[in-house]
Design an enzyme around this catalytic site. Sequence first.
Site, PDB file in Angstrom:
ATOM      1  N   SER A   1       0.840  -1.146   0.108  1.00  0.00           N
ATOM      2  CA  SER A   1      -0.068   0.068   0.172  1.00  0.00           C
ATOM      3  C   SER A   1       0.781   1.201   0.151  1.00  0.00           C
ATOM      4  O   SER A   1       2.157   1.124   0.296  1.00  0.00           O
ATOM      5  CB  SER A   1      -1.043   0.052   1.253  1.00  0.00           C
ATOM      6  OG  SER A   1      -1.386   1.210   1.431  1.00  0.00           O
TER       7      SER A   1
ATOM      8  N   TYR B   1      -2.148  -0.319  10.717  1.00  0.00           N
ATOM      9  CA  TYR B   1      -2.385  -0.670   9.257  1.00  0.00           C
ATOM     10  C   TYR B   1      -0.790  -0.118   8.509  1.00  0.00           C
ATOM     11  O   TYR B   1       0.016  -0.940   7.977  1.00  0.00           O
ATOM     12  CB  TYR B   1      -3.192  -0.086   8.495  1.00  0.00           C
ATOM     13  CG  TYR B   1      -3.495  -0.477   6.855  1.00  0.00           C
ATOM     14  CD1 TYR B   1      -3.884  -1.585   6.673  1.00  0.00           C
ATOM     15  CD2 TYR B   1      -3.336   0.530   6.033  1.00  0.00           C
ATOM     16  CE1 TYR B   1      -3.851  -2.149   5.236  1.00  0.00           C
ATOM     17  CE2 TYR B   1      -3.465   0.083   4.744  1.00  0.00           C
ATOM     18  CZ  TYR B   1      -3.673  -1.180   4.309  1.00  0.00           C
ATOM     19  OH  TYR B   1      -3.813  -1.633   2.837  1.00  0.00           O
TER      20      TYR B   1
HETATM   21  C1  8X3 Z   1      -4.949   1.442   1.239  1.00  0.00           C
HETATM   22  C2  8X3 Z   1      -4.481   2.714   1.101  1.00  0.00           C
HETATM   23  O1  8X3 Z   1      -4.395   5.123   2.178  1.00  0.00           O
HETATM   24  O2  8X3 Z   1      -6.166   3.727   2.897  1.00  0.00           O
HETATM   25  O3  8X3 Z   1      -3.984   0.535   1.364  1.00  0.00           O
HETATM   26  O4  8X3 Z   1      -3.789   3.406   3.409  1.00  0.00           O
HETATM   27  S1  8X3 Z   1      -4.914   3.683   2.518  1.00  0.00           S
END
Ligand code: 8X3
Length: 250
Positions: free
Chosen positions: A135, A148
Site C-alpha cells: 500500500s 495498518y
Molecule cells: C490502502 C490505502 O490510504 O487507505 O492501502 O492506507 S490507504
Amino acid sequence: MTDPTVRTALVTGASSGIGEATARRLAAEGYRVVAAARRRDRLDALAAEVPGVRAVTLDVTDQASVDALAASLDRCDVLVNNAGGAFGLEPVAEARVDDWQRMYDVNVLGALRVTRALLPKLVASGDGVLVMLTSTAAFVSYEGGGGYCAAKHAQTAMTETLRLELCGEPVRVVEVAPGMVKTDEFALTRFGGDAERAAKLYEGVPDPLTADDIADVIAFAVTRPAHVNIDRLVVRPRAQAAQHKVHRVT
Ligand code: 8X3
C-alpha cells in the site's frame, strides 16, 4: 516470455476486491488460477463463472490451512500475496490491541506463512514470481493508520528482504503498492461495517482506482520476460498526489 497456458497462479484473498479482480485477469491471460480465501461460496461462484479458475479454501492465519493448500498444488509459478486488510482508524493513544494483532496476523504473518509454504514451488518453477500487495501506507504514515501502516511497512521490509535473499534463484519479487482504491469491502472492514463512514472516504473523489486497475498492473508485472524484475509499482488515482493530498470535487 513464459507460456502462461501451463503456469499456475495462486491468488490469496481472492473472494473480493483486488484479489478477485486479479484472479479474473490472470485467468484471462491464460494462467491456471487457484483462487484462495476463507469465503468458499464466493470462490465457488467465481470458479463457476470464470474458466481456468479453481476455488480453494484458505485461512492465511491458520498454518494448517496454508500447509494443506501448498500440499495440494502440483506447481506454483505466480504467488499473489493479496490477503489483508485494515481494522480500525483510531489514534495510537486509543488503539485496540486486538485490531493491531489481527492486522499483523493477516497482512504480515499471513504473507509470511503463504510465502514460506510456496517458496519451494516458486523456485522449482524456474520462473517464479511473487507479488506482494502492500500500500502507499507502506512508505508513509497517517493519523489513525498506525496499525495498518506498521503492518504494511513490515510487508515492504519482508519483500525487500526476500528479494535480497532470493538473488540468484529463479524467482522475481514484485511489490505493488496501491493508493486510494475503491473496493466493496476495504473501507467497510476498516470502519467495522459502517457504510456511511466508508462512503465518506471516497466522497467527491472523481475517480478513485478500481480493483481492475490494480489487477491490470499486477498482470503487467507478472507477464514481463523472466529476466525483468519490477521491484515496486506505486499506483494512485490522478486525484491523489500524495497520501493527504486528495482532490475532491465539492
Ligand atoms: C490502502 C490505502 O490510504 O487507505 O492501502 O492506507 S490507504
